[in-house]
Design a protein around this motif. Structure first.
Motif, PDB file in Angstrom:
ATOM      1  N   TRP A  90      51.858  45.997  16.761  1.00 38.38           N
ATOM      2  CA  TRP A  90      51.878  45.378  18.091  1.00 38.38           C
ATOM      3  C   TRP A  90      50.929  46.136  19.014  1.00 38.38           C
ATOM      4  O   TRP A  90      51.049  47.357  19.154  1.00 38.38           O
ATOM      5  CB  TRP A  90      53.288  45.411  18.676  1.00 38.38           C
ATOM      6  N   GLN A  91      49.970  45.420  19.647  1.00 40.67           N
ATOM      7  CA  GLN A  91      49.005  46.043  20.550  1.00 40.67           C
ATOM      8  C   GLN A  91      48.976  45.298  21.879  1.00 40.67           C
ATOM      9  O   GLN A  91      48.937  44.063  21.914  1.00 40.67           O
ATOM     10  CB  GLN A  91      47.614  46.069  19.926  1.00 40.67           C
ATOM     11  N   TYR A  92      48.976  46.072  22.957  1.00 43.51           N
ATOM     12  CA  TYR A  92      49.043  45.502  24.305  1.00 43.51           C
ATOM     13  C   TYR A  92      47.651  45.171  24.829  1.00 43.51           C
ATOM     14  O   TYR A  92      46.744  46.003  24.775  1.00 43.51           O
ATOM     15  CB  TYR A  92      49.738  46.493  25.241  1.00 43.51           C
ATOM     16  N   GLU A  93      47.495  43.942  25.311  1.00 41.15           N
ATOM     17  CA  GLU A  93      46.243  43.444  25.873  1.00 41.15           C
ATOM     18  C   GLU A  93      45.062  43.704  24.937  1.00 41.15           C
ATOM     19  O   GLU A  93      43.985  44.140  25.341  1.00 41.15           O
ATOM     20  CB  GLU A  93      46.004  44.044  27.270  1.00 41.15           C
ATOM     21  N   ASN A  94      45.277  43.383  23.679  1.00 40.65           N
ATOM     22  CA  ASN A  94      44.270  43.583  22.633  1.00 40.65           C
ATOM     23  C   ASN A  94      43.310  42.393  22.593  1.00 40.65           C
ATOM     24  O   ASN A  94      43.734  41.250  22.444  1.00 40.65           O
ATOM     25  CB  ASN A  94      44.981  43.737  21.285  1.00 40.65           C
ATOM     26  N   GLN A  95      42.023  42.662  22.722  1.00 39.17           N
ATOM     27  CA  GLN A  95      41.023  41.590  22.731  1.00 39.17           C
ATOM     28  C   GLN A  95      40.416  41.317  21.361  1.00 39.17           C
ATOM     29  O   GLN A  95      39.842  40.254  21.146  1.00 39.17           O
ATOM     30  CB  GLN A  95      39.897  41.938  23.719  1.00 39.17           C
ATOM     31  N   GLN A  96      40.517  42.275  20.428  1.00 40.89           N
ATOM     32  CA  GLN A  96      39.894  42.134  19.109  1.00 40.89           C
ATOM     33  C   GLN A  96      40.947  41.722  18.078  1.00 40.89           C
ATOM     34  O   GLN A  96      41.819  42.510  17.735  1.00 40.89           O
ATOM     35  CB  GLN A  96      39.245  43.449  18.678  1.00 40.89           C
ATOM     36  N   LEU A  97      40.862  40.489  17.593  1.00 40.48           N
ATOM     37  CA  LEU A  97      41.806  39.989  16.604  1.00 40.48           C
ATOM     38  C   LEU A  97      41.085  39.599  15.326  1.00 40.48           C
ATOM     39  O   LEU A  97      39.903  39.241  15.348  1.00 40.48           O
ATOM     40  CB  LEU A  97      42.560  38.762  17.135  1.00 40.48           C
ATOM     41  N   LEU A  98      41.818  39.670  14.207  1.00 34.54           N
ATOM     42  CA  LEU A  98      41.313  39.150  12.941  1.00 34.54           C
ATOM     43  C   LEU A  98      41.895  37.758  12.742  1.00 34.54           C
ATOM     44  O   LEU A  98      43.108  37.598  12.643  1.00 34.54           O
ATOM     45  CB  LEU A  98      41.727  40.051  11.769  1.00 34.54           C
ATOM     46  N   ALA A  99      41.032  36.768  12.676  1.00 35.92           N
ATOM     47  CA  ALA A  99      41.469  35.378  12.487  1.00 35.92           C
ATOM     48  C   ALA A  99      41.220  34.971  11.042  1.00 35.92           C
ATOM     49  O   ALA A  99      40.106  35.137  10.524  1.00 35.92           O
ATOM     50  CB  ALA A  99      40.717  34.456  13.437  1.00 35.92           C
ATOM     51  N   TYR A 100      42.248  34.431  10.392  1.00 43.89           N
ATOM     52  CA  TYR A 100      42.095  34.000   9.001  1.00 43.89           C
ATOM     53  C   TYR A 100      41.280  32.716   8.944  1.00 43.89           C
ATOM     54  O   TYR A 100      41.529  31.768   9.700  1.00 43.89           O
ATOM     55  CB  TYR A 100      43.462  33.781   8.364  1.00 43.89           C
ATOM     56  N   ALA A 101      40.304  32.680   8.050  1.00 43.95           N
ATOM     57  CA  ALA A 101      39.472  31.490   7.874  1.00 43.95           C
ATOM     58  C   ALA A 101      40.002  30.676   6.702  1.00 43.95           C
ATOM     59  O   ALA A 101      40.644  29.632   6.886  1.00 43.95           O
ATOM     60  CB  ALA A 101      38.013  31.883   7.654  1.00 43.95           C
ATOM     61  N   GLN A 102      39.763  31.146   5.485  1.00 43.92           N
ATOM     62  CA  GLN A 102      40.289  30.525   4.276  1.00 43.92           C
ATOM     63  C   GLN A 102      39.874  31.398   3.093  1.00 43.92           C
ATOM     64  O   GLN A 102      39.012  32.257   3.208  1.00 43.92           O
ATOM     65  CB  GLN A 102      39.734  29.105   4.075  1.00 43.92           C
ATOM     66  N   ASP A 103      40.547  31.183   1.959  1.00 39.63           N
ATOM     67  CA  ASP A 103      40.159  31.807   0.697  1.00 39.63           C
ATOM     68  C   ASP A 103      39.915  33.309   0.838  1.00 39.63           C
ATOM     69  O   ASP A 103      38.894  33.849   0.402  1.00 39.63           O
ATOM     70  CB  ASP A 103      38.906  31.122   0.131  1.00 39.63           C
ATOM     71  N   ASN A 104      40.875  33.982   1.477  1.00 38.26           N
ATOM     72  CA  ASN A 104      40.863  35.438   1.622  1.00 38.26           C
ATOM     73  C   ASN A 104      39.753  35.973   2.510  1.00 38.26           C
ATOM     74  O   ASN A 104      39.273  37.091   2.308  1.00 38.26           O
ATOM     75  CB  ASN A 104      40.799  36.115   0.250  1.00 38.26           C
ATOM     76  N   GLN A 105      39.352  35.206   3.479  1.00 39.95           N
ATOM     77  CA  GLN A 105      38.344  35.656   4.430  1.00 39.95           C
ATOM     78  C   GLN A 105      38.931  35.666   5.831  1.00 39.95           C
ATOM     79  O   GLN A 105      39.514  34.682   6.290  1.00 39.95           O
ATOM     80  CB  GLN A 105      37.117  34.739   4.407  1.00 39.95           C
TER      81      GLN A 105
END
Length: 303
Positions: A90-105
């Motif tokens: 859990w991170q407060y006011e975090n601007q950098q996220l990892l978004a899942y695309a597909q097929d393990n990317q």
């Protein structure tokens, strides 16, 4: 003590309430996991039915904490043994996220500061602290309720990734709410075929994971295990953080040198437990291993 009372002791501010809610999900708990497919996208699809695991015991503890970050570690107790389960970052006011695309990317995205103001992101890791999914939302404390809800895409869940080939993205709506006896993790999911930039939903899914507090003595085995192994997993999380910081995308490989990640990490954990590697050697080996498995090459299927 209620969350409101806890926050009041710490100054009564919203941030204190948020932190109290997150940490209230810790402790020794009996967990029931339930999933069922709901509405098919067309009449040709037949829902797969109901899946339930009851009476699992899980210990959740704060693995690390600073003023803007709380990491919770889940440990599953099964057949008199301890299994490192999932991790919540859990991170407060975090601007950098990892978004899942597909097929393990996964691709790194940057959210505007105004959008995440007052929000907490929840990044969920798998058993080897590999990425799973991440979303950002506001903790709500109103009408005696304390909850957080966010949507995010994810790879197939572990209960299905070895048995299902008919979809490749799980669009999740995760709802965490504190209860009088623990918490609930409710999910409203969609199973999606993603190809050539388009999504096709095949069926909906409802999930309900119920956490009820039990005597702390029932988790003594997990507490002892964590004391013996937490130093190793601290190094693993730091190595992953370095990779996340340096990479614009992550492609998780199915195998490296014909070995899956969980087998490699299990062997390294055993060496660390037996103190066969110095601290510097262990950190270097872990970092090299994770770099190999997250190398930005041809996409591979979920292991």
């Amino acid at each position: 003590m209620t969350l409101a009372a806890t926050a009041q002791q710490k100054g009564g501010d919203k941030l204190s309430q948020d932190k109290a809610a997150i940490k209230s999900m810790c402790g020794c708990q009996e967990v029931t996991f339930e999933y069922t497919e709901t509405f098919p996208a067309d009449t040709s699809y037949k829902p797969k039915g109901y899946h339930k695991i009851i009476d699992a015991i899980e210990y959740v503890t704060v693995a690390s904490e600073d003023p803007r970050r709380i990491v919770l570690q889940h440990l599953l107790i099964a057949d008199s043994s301890v299994i490192k389960h999932w991790t919540e970052d859990w991170q407060y006011e975090n601007q950098q996220l990892l978004a899942y695309a597909q097929d393990n990317q996964w691709k790194k995205i940057t959210l505007p500061a105004a959008q995440v103001k007052g929000q907490w992101s929840q990044k969920v890791y798998g058993v080897d602290d590999e990425p799973r999914y991440e979303g950002s939302a506001t903790w709500v404390h109103a009408d005696g309720r304390h909850y957080w809800e966010a949507a995010s895409d994810a790879p197939l869940p572990r209960r299905e990734y070895t048995t299902r080939k008919d979809y490749n993205v799980l669009h999740r709506v995760n709802h965490h709410e504190i209860t009088a006896t623990g918490s609930v993790h409710e999910q409203d999911n969609k199973k999606v075929i993603r190809a050539n930039g388009t999504d096709k939903v095949i069926v909906g899914e409802k999930g309900l994971n119920t956490y009820n507090r039990i005597s702390e003595s029932k988790c003594q085995l997990a507490k002892e295990w964590w004391e013996q192994h937490k130093a190793f997993w601290t190094v693993v999380r730091k190595s992953w953080d370095k990779i996340y910081g340096e990479s614009s995308e992550i492609n998780l490989q199915k195998k490296v040198n014909n070995e899956p990640l969980y087998k490699v990490m299990s062997a390294l954990e055993e060496k660390a437990f037996r103190k066969e590697l110095s601290g510097a050697e262990l950190e270097k080996t872990i970092t090299t291993t994770l770099q190999q498995f997250s190398h930005n090459t041809e996409l591979s299927l979920q292991r």
